[in-house]
Design a protein around this motif. Structure first.
Motif, short mmCIF file in Angstrom:
data_model
loop_
_atom_site.label_atom_id
_atom_site.label_comp_id
_atom_site.label_asym_id
_atom_site.label_seq_id
_atom_site.Cartn_x
_atom_site.Cartn_y
_atom_site.Cartn_z
N UNK A 95 4.48 -37.44 27.55
CA UNK A 95 3.02 -37.50 27.41
C UNK A 95 2.50 -36.39 26.49
N UNK A 96 3.25 -35.30 26.41
CA UNK A 96 2.89 -34.20 25.51
C UNK A 96 3.44 -34.44 24.11
N UNK A 97 4.72 -34.80 24.03
CA UNK A 97 5.36 -34.93 22.73
C UNK A 97 5.03 -36.23 22.01
N UNK A 98 4.82 -37.30 22.74
CA UNK A 98 4.56 -38.60 22.12
C UNK A 98 3.43 -38.58 21.12
N UNK A 99 2.24 -38.11 21.50
CA UNK A 99 1.13 -38.08 20.56
C UNK A 99 1.39 -37.18 19.34
N UNK A 100 2.13 -36.10 19.54
CA UNK A 100 2.45 -35.21 18.42
C UNK A 100 3.38 -35.91 17.44
N UNK A 101 4.41 -36.57 17.95
CA UNK A 101 5.33 -37.30 17.08
C UNK A 101 4.61 -38.43 16.36
N UNK A 102 3.72 -39.10 17.05
CA UNK A 102 2.94 -40.17 16.42
C UNK A 102 2.10 -39.62 15.28
N UNK A 103 1.43 -38.50 15.52
CA UNK A 103 0.60 -37.87 14.50
C UNK A 103 1.42 -37.45 13.27
N UNK A 104 2.68 -37.13 13.48
CA UNK A 104 3.55 -36.69 12.38
C UNK A 104 4.33 -37.85 11.77
N UNK A 105 3.99 -39.09 12.14
CA UNK A 105 4.63 -40.26 11.56
C UNK A 105 6.00 -40.56 12.13
N UNK A 106 6.28 -40.09 13.34
CA UNK A 106 7.60 -40.30 13.96
C UNK A 106 7.51 -41.13 15.24
N UNK A 107 6.47 -41.93 15.37
CA UNK A 107 6.25 -42.71 16.60
C UNK A 107 7.36 -43.73 16.86
N UNK A 108 8.05 -44.15 15.81
CA UNK A 108 9.08 -45.18 15.97
C UNK A 108 10.43 -44.64 16.44
N UNK A 109 10.56 -43.33 16.55
CA UNK A 109 11.82 -42.73 17.01
C UNK A 109 11.98 -43.00 18.50
N UNK A 110 13.03 -43.72 18.84
CA UNK A 110 13.32 -44.06 20.23
C UNK A 110 14.55 -43.29 20.68
N UNK A 111 14.46 -42.60 21.80
CA UNK A 111 15.61 -41.82 22.26
C UNK A 111 16.71 -42.71 22.86
N UNK A 112 17.92 -42.21 22.80
CA UNK A 112 19.03 -42.80 23.53
C UNK A 112 19.09 -42.06 24.86
N UNK A 113 19.09 -42.80 25.96
CA UNK A 113 19.10 -42.20 27.29
C UNK A 113 20.31 -42.75 28.05
N UNK A 114 21.13 -41.82 28.55
CA UNK A 114 22.29 -42.22 29.35
C UNK A 114 22.32 -41.40 30.63
N UNK A 115 22.88 -41.96 31.71
CA UNK A 115 23.01 -41.17 32.93
C UNK A 115 24.00 -40.03 32.71
N UNK A 116 23.70 -38.88 33.28
CA UNK A 116 24.60 -37.73 33.17
C UNK A 116 25.65 -37.81 34.25
N UNK A 117 26.89 -37.78 33.85
CA UNK A 117 28.00 -37.75 34.80
C UNK A 117 28.28 -36.32 35.24
N UNK A 118 28.12 -35.39 34.27
CA UNK A 118 28.38 -34.00 34.56
C UNK A 118 27.52 -33.14 33.65
N UNK A 119 26.96 -32.08 34.18
CA UNK A 119 26.16 -31.14 33.40
C UNK A 119 26.59 -29.73 33.79
N UNK A 120 26.91 -28.93 32.77
CA UNK A 120 27.30 -27.55 33.01
C UNK A 120 26.29 -26.67 32.29
N UNK A 121 25.67 -25.74 33.01
CA UNK A 121 24.73 -24.80 32.42
C UNK A 121 25.23 -23.41 32.77
N UNK A 122 25.38 -22.57 31.77
CA UNK A 122 25.90 -21.21 32.01
C UNK A 122 24.85 -20.20 31.69
#
Length: 97
Positions: free
Chosen positions: A70-97
């Motif tokens: 909701x924050x980034x969408x309007x900004x990307x649209x304003x910058x001409x990047x509204x058509x960029x669609x993310x790839x979303x996959x379930x995370x099997x494992x996440x490591x944060x150090x």
């Protein structure tokens, strides 16, 4: 369930990324993206790839990502990047150090 989200910005570079981050932080009392209270964001990485720029994030859930959009969408649209669609996959494992 955590999700991995990848945005590919063909033909764009670090300038577009920096402009988006500047607009997100502007007026909110933050000077960098890492300081924003992005509830649900586990990790964020961005960098150049052949022919464009890639952003990869890990979110606690699709709902957290959608709230963030909701924050980034309007900004990307304003910058001409509204058509960029993310790839979303379930995370099997996440490591944060």
């Amino acid at each position: 369930m955590a999700v991995i989200v990848t945005f590919e910005f063909s033909g764009a570079g670090q300038e577009l990324y920096d402009t988006v981050i500047e607009r997100v932080t502007d007026g909110r009392g933050f000077t960098q993206f890492a300081d924003l209270p992005n509830t649900g964001l586990i990790s964020h990485a961005a960098g150049p790839v052949d022919g464009g720029f890639r952003v990869t994030e890990v979110w606690e859930s699709v709902e957290a990502l959608e709230h963030h959009a909701k924050t980034f969408g309007p900004i990307l649209e304003d910058l001409g990047q509204a058509d960029v669609q993310p790839t979303i996959i379930p995370a099997h494992n996440v490591v944060v150090r």
